[in-house]
Design a protein around this motif. Structure first.
Motif, PDB file in Angstrom:
ATOM      1  N   ARG A 175       0.833  -1.203   0.000  1.00 50.74           N
ATOM      2  CA  ARG A 175       0.000   0.000   0.000  1.00 50.74           C
ATOM      3  C   ARG A 175       0.870   1.256   0.000  1.00 50.74           C
ATOM      4  N   ASN A 176       1.956   1.216   0.724  1.00 48.93           N
ATOM      5  CA  ASN A 176       2.868   2.361   0.705  1.00 48.93           C
ATOM      6  C   ASN A 176       3.418   2.590  -0.699  1.00 48.93           C
ATOM      7  N   GLU A 177       3.766   1.494  -1.408  1.00 51.43           N
ATOM      8  CA  GLU A 177       4.232   1.634  -2.790  1.00 51.43           C
ATOM      9  C   GLU A 177       3.138   2.221  -3.675  1.00 51.43           C
ATOM     10  N   TRP A 178       1.915   1.778  -3.455  1.00 50.93           N
ATOM     11  CA  TRP A 178       0.802   2.301  -4.258  1.00 50.93           C
ATOM     12  C   TRP A 178       0.635   3.796  -4.023  1.00 50.93           C
ATOM     13  N   GLU A 179       0.778   4.242  -2.785  1.00 50.84           N
ATOM     14  CA  GLU A 179       0.655   5.663  -2.486  1.00 50.84           C
ATOM     15  C   GLU A 179       1.708   6.451  -3.260  1.00 50.84           C
ATOM     16  N   VAL A 180       2.926   5.904  -3.343  1.00 52.41           N
ATOM     17  CA  VAL A 180       3.987   6.562  -4.098  1.00 52.41           C
ATOM     18  C   VAL A 180       3.662   6.570  -5.591  1.00 52.41           C
ATOM     19  N   LEU A 181       3.204   5.414  -6.100  1.00 54.38           N
ATOM     20  CA  LEU A 181       2.847   5.326  -7.511  1.00 54.38           C
ATOM     21  C   LEU A 181       1.706   6.283  -7.866  1.00 54.38           C
ATOM     22  N   ARG A 182       0.786   6.431  -6.960  1.00 59.68           N
ATOM     23  CA  ARG A 182      -0.355   7.316  -7.217  1.00 59.68           C
ATOM     24  C   ARG A 182       0.094   8.774  -7.393  1.00 59.68           C
ATOM     25  N   LYS A 183       1.184   9.125  -6.740  1.00 60.88           N
ATOM     26  CA  LYS A 183       1.719  10.483  -6.840  1.00 60.88           C
ATOM     27  C   LYS A 183       2.641  10.650  -8.035  1.00 60.88           C
ATOM     28  N   GLY A 184       2.794   9.560  -8.800  1.00 63.56           N
ATOM     29  CA  GLY A 184       3.640   9.620  -9.988  1.00 63.56           C
ATOM     30  C   GLY A 184       5.105   9.539  -9.701  1.00 63.56           C
TER      31      GLY A 184
END
Length: 295
Positions: free
Chosen positions: A283-292
């Protein structure tokens, strides 16, 4: 909409007036004394017939039941997809009528219909012209009661739940929404629902049914636990899916620990701890990916 009595009278009259139909019986929720009653329940009917071919090959005789909204013949769909049904032993039509009533009607050869008559505890005889139907107890949902799991079954279900969540997480981070929903709402949910069944079974000494796909769970869970279950159903927003994943984890952990304690089984805590650590990292990786950004 025709009433239950009107429909039952019609179903019985068709059987009485056709000499090829020698017996008839009812299955399903309308025979279940513990099922909530309403006008939407299906009429699950079996006609035992001397010659199935005319019934299976011709739909004209069905007009007596009323105008159809839609009908499905499962055996014909199976055949279209390369499966080999046996329409000359049994043939089923699922019929939704224009007035909202539904009949799931099976015609079966006499010996087959009689052989299957005693297998379902939710069976109610309607007609027996030749005395071919054996004596059976009054309808009961006992065949559908939640079954007490073995320790191996309990631990296997726990493993299935925690294992399949890694696929949900990977799918989210790859932006594969159809795959995510399949993993969450089929494989993970199946394990969660089974765990809920066992929880209800323990509370009721394994003497109730939660219904197909858990449709009666609301009758057996506390309001708080049912609200917790509702939080595991997300929409297509990944943020909401992550919330649902962790809601499912919390609910599954709680009920499975209770089940283990009640049945004297060992709950494999390490599987939960390892999976939760992985999910939080994903989920932490997804949060980073979501921010581009690059994780």
């Amino acid at each position: 909409m025709r009433t239950e009595q009107q429909m039952m009278d019609l179903i019985l009259r068709v059987a009485e007036q056709d000499s090829r139909i020698r017996a008839a019986y009812l299955n399903g929720s309308r025979t279940n004394p513990n099922a909530p009653k309403d006008k939407y329940q299906d009429f699950d009917v079996v006609y035992a017939v001397t010659d199935i071919a005319p019934f299976a090959s011709d739909n004209g005789w069905l007009s007596v039941f009323g105008p159809l909204a839609i009908m499905q013949e499962p055996s014909r769909i199976d055949l279209a997809f390369g499966h080999e049904p046996d329409p000359f032993r049994r043939h089923t039509r699922l019929m939704l009528f224009a007035d909202g009533n539904r009949i799931d009607l099976t015609v079966a050869e006499l010996d087959l219909a009689v052989a299957e008559y005693t297998k379902d505890s939710l069976t109610l005889p309607l007609l027996d012209k030749d005395g071919i139907l054996p004596q059976i107890p009054p309808p009961s949902d006992r065949n559908y009661w939640v079954k007490r799991p073995t320790e191996a079954q309990f631990q296997g279900n726990c493993n299935e739940f925690w294992w399949c969540l890694n696929n949900v997480a990977k799918g989210i981070n790859r932006d594969e929404l159809p795959y995510v929903m399949e993993m969450l709402n089929v494989y993970v949910r199946e394990a969660l629902m089974l765990a809920l069944d066992w929880s209800v079974g323990i509370e009721t000494s394994f003497s109730v049914s939660t219904g197909k796909a858990g449709k009666f769970l609301k009758l057996h869970l506390s309001p708080e636990r049912y609200e917790a279950l509702k939080k595991t159903y997300p929409d297509g927003d990944y943020a909401h899916i992550w919330d649902a994943v962790f809601a499912a984890c919390a609910l599954f952990s709680e009920i499975s620990r209770e089940t283990a304690a009640a049945l004297g089984y060992h709950y494999l805590v390490g599987e939960e701890v390892g999976t939760l650590r992985y999910l939080r990292a994903m989920r932490n990786e997804w949060e980073v990916l979501r921010k581009g950004e690059t994780p």
